[in-house]
Write a protein that holds these residues in place. Structure first.
Motif, short mmCIF file in Angstrom:
data_model
loop_
_atom_site.label_atom_id
_atom_site.label_comp_id
_atom_site.label_asym_id
_atom_site.label_seq_id
_atom_site.Cartn_x
_atom_site.Cartn_y
_atom_site.Cartn_z
N LEU A 230 0.61 -1.42 -0.08
CA LEU A 230 0.44 0.51 -0.21
C LEU A 230 1.00 1.61 -0.05
O LEU A 230 1.63 1.08 1.26
CB LEU A 230 -0.86 -0.13 1.32
CG LEU A 230 -2.12 -1.45 1.25
CD1 LEU A 230 -3.00 -1.21 2.70
CD2 LEU A 230 -3.08 -1.61 0.53
N PHE B 7 1.29 5.14 0.70
CA PHE B 7 0.40 6.36 0.38
C PHE B 7 1.20 8.09 -0.28
O PHE B 7 2.42 7.93 0.19
CB PHE B 7 0.13 6.34 2.24
CG PHE B 7 -1.30 5.91 2.62
CD1 PHE B 7 -0.38 4.14 2.49
CD2 PHE B 7 -2.34 6.48 2.03
CE1 PHE B 7 -1.48 3.96 2.97
CE2 PHE B 7 -3.35 5.60 2.92
CZ PHE B 7 -2.94 4.09 2.65
N LYS C 213 -0.43 -0.83 -4.21
CA LYS C 213 -2.17 0.03 -4.28
C LYS C 213 -1.66 1.22 -4.08
O LYS C 213 -0.64 1.50 -3.32
CB LYS C 213 -3.38 -0.78 -3.76
CG LYS C 213 -3.31 -2.23 -3.85
CD LYS C 213 -4.18 -2.35 -3.34
CE LYS C 213 -4.76 -3.77 -4.06
NZ LYS C 213 -4.78 -5.52 -3.11
N TYR C 214 -2.16 2.27 -5.07
CA TYR C 214 -2.07 3.31 -4.62
C TYR C 214 -2.72 4.19 -3.30
O TYR C 214 -4.19 4.28 -4.84
CB TYR C 214 -1.16 4.53 -5.80
CG TYR C 214 -0.60 3.74 -6.84
CD1 TYR C 214 -0.48 2.60 -7.16
CD2 TYR C 214 0.83 3.93 -6.26
CE1 TYR C 214 1.19 2.43 -7.70
CE2 TYR C 214 2.17 4.43 -6.90
CZ TYR C 214 1.85 3.34 -7.55
OH TYR C 214 3.49 2.61 -7.95
N TYR C 215 -2.74 5.05 -3.37
CA TYR C 215 -3.03 5.72 -2.16
C TYR C 215 -3.16 7.09 -1.96
O TYR C 215 -1.51 7.48 -1.78
CB TYR C 215 -3.62 5.03 -0.78
CG TYR C 215 -4.67 4.08 -1.28
CD1 TYR C 215 -5.97 3.50 -0.66
CD2 TYR C 215 -3.42 2.90 -0.29
CE1 TYR C 215 -5.66 2.54 -0.50
CE2 TYR C 215 -3.69 1.25 -0.73
CZ TYR C 215 -5.12 1.79 -0.83
OH TYR C 215 -5.75 0.00 -0.40
N LYS D 9 -7.84 10.04 -8.32
CA LYS D 9 -9.05 8.77 -7.57
C LYS D 9 -9.66 8.90 -8.77
O LYS D 9 -10.41 7.71 -8.92
CB LYS D 9 -9.55 9.16 -6.34
CG LYS D 9 -8.69 9.59 -5.30
CD LYS D 9 -7.47 7.80 -4.85
CE LYS D 9 -8.69 7.15 -4.37
NZ LYS D 9 -7.37 5.59 -4.35
N GLN E 132 -11.90 8.42 1.50
CA GLN E 132 -11.97 7.23 1.83
C GLN E 132 -10.58 7.36 2.29
O GLN E 132 -9.87 6.40 3.53
CB GLN E 132 -11.80 6.61 0.76
CG GLN E 132 -13.77 6.01 0.80
CD GLN E 132 -14.57 5.30 -0.52
OE1 GLN E 132 -13.99 4.21 -0.52
NE2 GLN E 132 -16.00 5.53 0.12
N ASP E 133 -9.61 7.75 1.51
CA ASP E 133 -8.05 7.32 1.40
C ASP E 133 -7.87 8.09 2.34
O ASP E 133 -7.06 7.56 2.90
CB ASP E 133 -7.58 7.81 -0.22
CG ASP E 133 -7.02 6.68 -1.33
OD1 ASP E 133 -7.91 5.29 -0.89
OD2 ASP E 133 -6.89 7.51 -1.80
#
Ligand code: FAD
Length: 646
Positions: free
Chosen positions: A376, A378, A407-409, A467, A529-530
């Protein structure tokens, strides 16, 4: 071995060229008196273009057609629901393609030969007989005579055609002004209440090919005269915008025609004894897939390959079927699915309208391999440490990408300057200074002047845009993120502004009309949400990387890292993980990453900085890359043709 090809269209001529390349004797027989003309044009994508490139290799011929760079879908009232940049689409007039193939084919095309029947000897076909009485003897016969193939009928029997339930009218309009204004754009106007669409693409500086697709239950052509067809088109599109009327008014309806779409189920075989069918003769899909020409050429290439590799024609024909049947069946099904969507547009969300040629391909991309380590990540579009980490993250993807599901946040680094209370950076002036220092230390170009000349007030808008982009396509969203980073770090662009976000989206194949909708809507919720997740996971700085392996092992890294550190974590979680060897050929690297800084190129090629700089200069001097020079460094942009790369 002598091959007799019946039908000198796309499939027949391509086969002739491929067979010649394999030194197999071939004669092409075409019904038309000269080079077959025909009015319409094709859209062609990567698969078809790569076959064309193979045909043309080493001949010095130039590929026909015009690049189509943009796709725009509007409603008849002018509302734009899709707008995106296309990659590697070409619009080719049918007559240009056949002339081109005729030019490439060195062998004999016998014109004016309409296939009539076969001659048999001892139960085996030995010759094709044509309506003009001429006869061609051979060992193998190939039916490349289109959807209504007489060859197919003669050897494989009648097929059951399924009506397409959609009709198509096509034409070529001459209008210099419209051709110029819409150059490079495939414009489509489609109703969202019933099945009616108009599309147009300029094919040269003076002409455009256009089509109408319509559900005949809306209205049906009764007067089949030229004037009747014109009036029918005008009536159908009465409520469409003036540009559509202008195209129709510039059209010569003598050359337009109505086409009843149809298809047939996959044949159980494409051959019988020494006769085989290819192209539309072998498989016919509805036009929505825009893949008929590509399939015809891929058939030709595959059959030529099978014939030169197999020990008998029976084996070659069987192998040809094995290689092609599944693919063409997909197109038959896709054509029907797209037709159903077309007929009931009211069931379709604007965001899900399939795009010609791209539809069907995305499905394959959806298959994500199970990867043992989840990362993950960030980040924030204006985070300088994240930018500095780019060379390492890129290297990690090449060397360990098969193990990593990244996974990109978005972490929301700068809500506003009033709310930014972290560390020693308190205002845009501090940010400018920080970027200049970081750039000097880490060799990744950053121009702090953006914070003086046009300071960003928040990093939320570009984060929300990312997003929104992820909602369309995670890979394109990453390319978008990279582009907005380049804009802000090198080009001093204030990426809060929609004009820059839109440009970056468009350049990376995202639908910018949809992006705007999501940017103002669901993208905001995803961003919230992120932020919540970041808070829950204790993210306080950027980047923050959470590694986990699904068995409870977790490692968190915060801020700037070394490559060795990243590698160590992978080996800790997956002791047997093997580093993939990077093909450091610059072309390969640029096909993976179409833009690179000097540092990135050096890291990925494992070269010292000076050597990397020299190589980049050579690539620039030889025209393989272009460059953008910023105050504190250069970014290099690929000009390589990457179709065969990777
Ligand atoms: C309106 C329309 C729009 C289309 N748009 C696209 C598109 O955007 N993209 C795309 O990829 N495809 C498109 N297609 C499909 C594409 O045209 C075909 O899939 C492709 O041309 C098939 O090539 P082929 O060589 O198998 O058949 P054809 O191109 O039909 O060639 C068959 C050849 O055989 C000859 N012939 C026929 N009968 C005989 C006979 N008895 N004896 C001797 N010769 C004979 C014909 O004269 C012709 O030259 C479209 C088709 C139509 C009708």
């Amino acid at each position: 071995m002598k091959v007799v090809v019946i039908g000198g269209g796309i499939a027949g001529l391509s086969l002739g060229i491929f067979l010649q390349k394999s030194h197999i004797e071939v004669v092409v027989n075409e019904r038309a008196a000269g080079t077959p003309g025909g009015g319409h044009a094709f859209l062609m994508h990567t698969d078809g273009l790569s076959v064309l490139k193979e045909l043309v290799a080493g001949t010095g011929f130039k590929l026909p057609g015009k690049l189509v760079e943009k796709f725009s879908l509007k409603r008849p009232d002018g509302e734009e629901v899709q707008r995106l940049q296309l990659d590697a689409w070409q619009c080719i007039k049918r007559s240009d393609l056949t002339h081109f193939l005729y030019g490439l084919f060195d062998g004999e095309v016998k014109n004016g030969r309409e296939f009539s029947h076969f001659l048999y000897e001892n139960g085996k076909i030995i010759a094709a007989v044509f309506s003009n009485g001429e006869v061609e003897y051979g060992d193998i016969f190939v039916g490349a005579d289109g959807g209504f193939s007489k060859v197919r009928q003669a050897v494989l029997g009648e097929v059951e055609f399924h009506p397409g339930k959609v009709k198509e009218i096509v034409g070529i309009a001459y209008n210099e002004k419209i051709a110029e204004t819409y150059a490079g754009t495939f414009s489509k106007f489609q109703k969202n209440t019933d099945g009616l669409a108009f599309g147009m693409i300029p094919t040269s500086d003076i002409e455009l090919v256009w089509f109408i697709q319509y559900d005949p239950s809306i209205s049906e052509l009764e007067d089949h005269s030229v004037e009747g067809l014109r009036l029918f088109c005008k009536k159908l599109l009465k409520k469409f915008p003036p540009i559509v009327q202008q195209v129709l008014d510039s059209n010569d309806f003598n050359k337009s025609y109505l086409w009843n779409t149809k298809d047939f189920d996959l044949l159980p075989a494409f051959h019988k004894d020494n006769v085989v069918v290819i192209g539309d003769a072998a498989h016919l899909a509805l036009p929505f897939t825009s893949a008929g020409t590509t399939n015809a050429m891929v058939d030709a290439k595959t059959l030529a390959h099978c014939l030169s590799a197999a020990s008998s024609y029976t084996e070659a024909f069987q192998e040809f079927y094995n290689l092609r049947a599944e693919e063409v069946l997909k197109h038959v099904h896709l054509g029907r699915a797209l037709r159903n969507v077309f007929l009931r547009p009211q069931d379709q969300n604007d965001d899900d309208i399939p795009i010609p040629l791209i539809a069907g391909k995305t499905k394959e991309k959806d298959k994500v391999m199970d990867k043992p380590i989840e990362l993950l990540y960030f980040t924030d579009p204006i985070c300088s440490t994240c930018w500095i980490m780019q060379p390492l993250i890129r290297k990690l993807k090449l060397e360990y990408g098969i193990y990593l599901d990244i996974k990109y946040y978005m972490g929301g680094m700068l809500p506003s300057w009033e709310l930014y209370t972290k560390g020693k950076i308190q205002n845009p002036g501090d940010a400018a200074e920080h970027w200049e220092e970081a750039c000097a230390c880490h060799d990744m170009p950053m121009d702090g002047d953006v914070w003086i000349e046009d300071p960003l007030q928040s990093s939320f808008p570009p984060s929300i845009a990312f997003k929104a982009a992820q909602m369309q396509d995670p890979d394109k969203a990453l390319a978008f993120l990279r582009r907005i980073q380049e804009m802000v770090f090198l080009e001093k662009k204030n990426i809060i502004k929609w004009e820059h976000l839109e440009k970056a989206a468009f350049e990376n194949g995202l639908d910018s009309a949809r992006l705007l909708r999501d940017y103002q809507g669901a993208g905001k919720q995803l961003f919230e949400q992120d932020l919540e997740l970041a808070k829950k996971m204790g993210v306080t700085g950027f980047p923050t990387l959470f590694f986990s392996d699904g068995s409870g092992q977790q490692v968190t890294l915060k801020g700037l890292q070394t490559y060795e550190m990243l590698e160590e974590i992978i080996h800790q979680m997956l002791p047997l993980a093997e580093k993939q060897v990077i093909d450091t050929d610059p072309k390969n690297l640029f096909c993976h990453f179409p833009t690179m800084t000097e540092k990135e190129f050096a890291v990925l090629s494992n070269l010292p900085k000076e050597r990397a700089a020299m190589m980049l200069k050579e690539l620039y001097d030889t025209g393989n890359i272009s460059q953008f020079t910023s105050k504190n460094g250069i970014i290099y942009i690929s000009k390589f043709d990457c179709i065969h790369c990777l």
